[in-house]
Design an enzyme around this catalytic site. Structure first.
Site, PDB file in Angstrom:
ATOM      1  N   ASN A   1     -13.666 -89.545  55.987  1.00  0.00           N
ATOM      2  CA  ASN A   1     -13.770 -88.385  55.097  1.00  0.00           C
ATOM      3  C   ASN A   1     -12.384 -87.913  54.668  1.00  0.00           C
ATOM      4  OD1 ASN A   1     -13.611 -87.634  57.858  1.00  0.00           O
ATOM      5  ND2 ASN A   1     -14.364 -85.577  57.439  1.00  0.00           N
TER       6      ASN A   1
ATOM      7  N   GLU B   1     -18.892 -92.040  54.177  1.00  0.00           N
ATOM      8  CA  GLU B   1     -19.832 -93.032  53.651  1.00  0.00           C
ATOM      9  C   GLU B   1     -19.538 -93.342  52.189  1.00  0.00           C
ATOM     10  OE1 GLU B   1     -20.412 -90.283  55.330  1.00  0.00           O
ATOM     11  OE2 GLU B   1     -22.316 -90.313  56.403  1.00  0.00           O
TER      12      GLU B   1
HETATM   13  N1  THU Z   1     -18.887 -85.662  56.529  1.00  0.00           N
HETATM   14  C1  THU Z   1     -18.849 -87.017  56.365  1.00  0.00           C
HETATM   15  O1  THU Z   1     -17.801 -87.588  56.055  1.00  0.00           O
HETATM   16  N2  THU Z   1     -19.996 -87.724  56.543  1.00  0.00           N
HETATM   17  C2  THU Z   1     -21.166 -87.195  56.992  1.00  0.00           C
HETATM   18  O2  THU Z   1     -22.119 -87.928  57.206  1.00  0.00           O
HETATM   19  C3  THU Z   1     -21.275 -85.749  57.223  1.00  0.00           C
HETATM   20  C4  THU Z   1     -20.098 -84.933  56.834  1.00  0.00           C
HETATM   21  C5  THU Z   1     -17.644 -84.909  56.411  1.00  0.00           C
HETATM   22  C6  THU Z   1     -17.482 -84.054  55.196  1.00  0.00           C
HETATM   23  C7  THU Z   1     -16.483 -83.029  55.693  1.00  0.00           C
HETATM   24  O3  THU Z   1     -15.194 -83.543  55.533  1.00  0.00           O
HETATM   25  C8  THU Z   1     -16.772 -82.903  57.166  1.00  0.00           C
HETATM   26  O4  THU Z   1     -17.519 -84.043  57.522  1.00  0.00           O
HETATM   27  C9  THU Z   1     -17.544 -81.667  57.546  1.00  0.00           C
HETATM   28  O5  THU Z   1     -18.692 -81.545  56.792  1.00  0.00           O
END
Ligand code: THU
Length: 171
Positions: A83, A96
């Protein structure tokens, strides 16, 4: 002010908005249960390990919630993502989606599985927009959820995105 709620208008509105949220925990509902892991060896640890390594690159200074993803190609290759957050918050990109757009931009179009890793006891499933995008480009792939202890659940994407909206409905 009439009625029992004597708070100002914005406070009442805020409470209303919160009441409409999914706030309560629905993870026990049968339809949402992970497919049980049949055997440890039935989950490709290579994919989970790749996602775990990718998670270390997460740029998550605002949430502190680091996520790694590893998307498996039909030829056995793996494309990873983590992320990436931004001070404007809404520009945040999930692990993802980073993995997916990396793969697509490299000409990869055939996928089998995705592993998602976060440092949480309960596994972290893909958010709604990620499910929608994975459905569009990957179809009914397997979604492996894991934490730092290893794999914790498996789902079919179709089970995570019932009644999907997709291109077939545009014809
Ligand atoms: N996030 C992801 O990268 N993938 C997920 O499946 C759920 C949430 C990230 C987005 C944000 O940077 C952090 O997790 C908190 O929501």
């Amino acid at each position: 002010m009439s009625g029992s709620d004597e708070r100002s208008w914005p406070a009442r509105e805020r409470r209303g908005a919160r009441d409409r949220r999914s706030g309560f925990d629905r993870r026990d509902e049968k339809a949402w249960q992970s497919v049980p892991l049949e055997a440890e060896k039935s989950v490709d640890l290579r994919l989970v390990e790749a996602a775990t390594r990718a998670r270390l690159h997460a740029q998550a200074p605002y949430s502190g919630f680091k996520v790694g993803a590893a998307l498996e190609l039909t030829d056995g290759g793996i494309v990873c993502g983590c992320n990436i957050e931004n001070a404007s918050y809404s520009l945040t990109i999930c692990a993802e989606r980073v993995a997916l757009v990396k793969a697509l931009s490299e000409g990869q179009v055939a996928f089998t599985r995705i592993a998602v890793v976060a440092d949480t006891k309960a596994p972290t499933p893909p958010c709604g927009p990620c499910r929608q995008l994975l459905w569009e480009y990957c179809g009914d792939i397997e979604v492996i959820l894991a934490n730092l202890d290893g794999p914790a659940g498996r789902h079919r994407l179709a089970a995570l995105l019932p009644l999907p909206f997709d291109g077939r409905l545009l014809t």
